[in-house]
Design an enzyme around this catalytic site. Structure first.
Site, PDB file in Angstrom:
ATOM      1  N   ASP A   7      38.014  34.358  34.732  1.00  0.00           N
ATOM      2  CA  ASP A   7      39.103  34.753  33.844  1.00  0.00           C
ATOM      3  C   ASP A   7      38.975  36.260  33.574  1.00  0.00           C
ATOM      4  OD1 ASP A   7      41.155  34.569  31.825  1.00  0.00           O
ATOM      5  OD2 ASP A   7      39.550  34.543  30.327  1.00  0.00           O
ATOM      6  N   ASP A   9      40.862  38.200  30.410  1.00  0.00           N
ATOM      7  CA  ASP A   9      40.841  38.505  28.978  1.00  0.00           C
ATOM      8  C   ASP A   9      39.735  37.748  28.257  1.00  0.00           C
ATOM      9  OD1 ASP A   9      44.322  39.083  28.018  1.00  0.00           O
ATOM     10  OD2 ASP A   9      43.158  39.810  29.706  1.00  0.00           O
ATOM     11  N   LYS A 143      45.635  27.406  36.273  1.00  0.00           N
ATOM     12  CA  LYS A 143      44.612  28.188  36.966  1.00  0.00           C
ATOM     13  C   LYS A 143      43.874  27.361  38.016  1.00  0.00           C
ATOM     14  CE  LYS A 143      43.490  31.694  33.495  1.00  0.00           C
ATOM     15  NZ  LYS A 143      42.375  32.295  32.712  1.00  0.00           N
ATOM     16  N   ASP A 165      36.770  31.397  28.916  1.00  0.00           N
ATOM     17  CA  ASP A 165      36.532  31.449  27.475  1.00  0.00           C
ATOM     18  C   ASP A 165      37.527  30.655  26.645  1.00  0.00           C
ATOM     19  OD1 ASP A 165      38.529  33.606  25.767  1.00  0.00           O
ATOM     20  OD2 ASP A 165      38.690  33.559  27.936  1.00  0.00           O
ATOM     21  N   ASP A 169      41.537  27.964  30.524  1.00  0.00           N
ATOM     22  CA  ASP A 169      40.473  27.907  31.523  1.00  0.00           C
ATOM     23  C   ASP A 169      39.984  26.472  31.755  1.00  0.00           C
ATOM     24  OD1 ASP A 169      40.326  30.712  32.012  1.00  0.00           O
ATOM     25  OD2 ASP A 169      39.311  30.941  30.084  1.00  0.00           O
TER      26      ASP A 169
END
Length: 223
Positions: A7, A9, A143, A165, A169
């Site tokens: 990821d 951010d 994702k 995070d 995700d």
């Protein structure tokens, strides 16, 4: 052979630094790519990544929450063509409701819109949340789906490690062999991770890459 899918951010880049990637982390990833594939799997558009992650050269970018991949300056889309007609209908509905949004190449973004979580109901589309931000996309896009399509694209046969995070995700974690959470990850992400790092954001990712390169990863994850 490992492939790392990270990821962006609050994983590679910290919110405290305005999500601008540090030069140290960029250099760490660029050196890692000389030996192992590293892909960034993010909800962001490439136009923002170009500003925030200058100097970062991963194997590929999987953008807009898994909608398409960018590799060697070529784009590989993972959505059906009928999505774009449906997207126009959704945009009209958002306009009627007075909801602010922005449009990527594939998905629709709702910034700081968590207060609308129970007010938007869509047919044949889904909203995936990343803390306070929402992303409207085809029901099958996430994702994990994007990573799966990318692995098929490059015919990858090794082991995959996902790093993340936040809520969006979870689907990434469902499609990798090993799940890693940075120290600043949400509790629900830490609870399903095979490894929780003791460093936040890019420092945690850098530590993981060092663990892979030195072979220490075998001591902390059953591989």
């Amino acid at each position: 052979m490992f492939l790392v899918a990270s990821d962006y951010d609050r994983t590679l880049a910290s919110e405290e630094n305005g999500f601008i990637l540090s030069k140290d982390v960029a250099e760490k990833v660029n050196n890692f790519v000389k030996k192992y594939p590293f892909v960034v799997v993010t909800g962001r558009e490439k136009r923002f990544i170009n500003i925030l992650a200058k100097g970062l050269k991963p194997t590929a970018w999987i953008l807009e929450n898994g909608s398409f991949a960018l590799m060697d300056d070529k784009e590989y889309y993972f959505v059906e063509n009928d999505w774009f007609n449906l997207r126009e209908n959704i945009i009209r509905k958002l306009d009627e409701m007075g909801i602010k949004y922005s449009v990527g190449k594939v998905i629709i973004y709702l910034d700081n819109a968590v207060h609308l979580k129970n007010k938007i109901f869509l047919e044949n589309a889904s909203i995936e949340w990343n803390r306070s931000d929402g992303m409207i996309m085809p029901t099958y896009i996430n994702k994990g789906f994007g990573l799966k399509k990318f692995l098929q694209l490059i015919n990858f046969k090794g082991k995959t490690i996902g790093i993340g995070d936040s809520e969006n995700d979870i689907n990434l974690f469902k499609n990798v062999d090993y799940k890693v959470a940075v120290h600043n990850a949400l509790k629900e992400i830490k609870d399903i991770a095979d490894l929780v790092l003791d460093e936040d954001n890019g420092k945690g990712v850098s530590k993981l890459l060092d663990m892979i390169l030195t072979g220490e990863i075998y001591k902390v994850i059953k591989i």
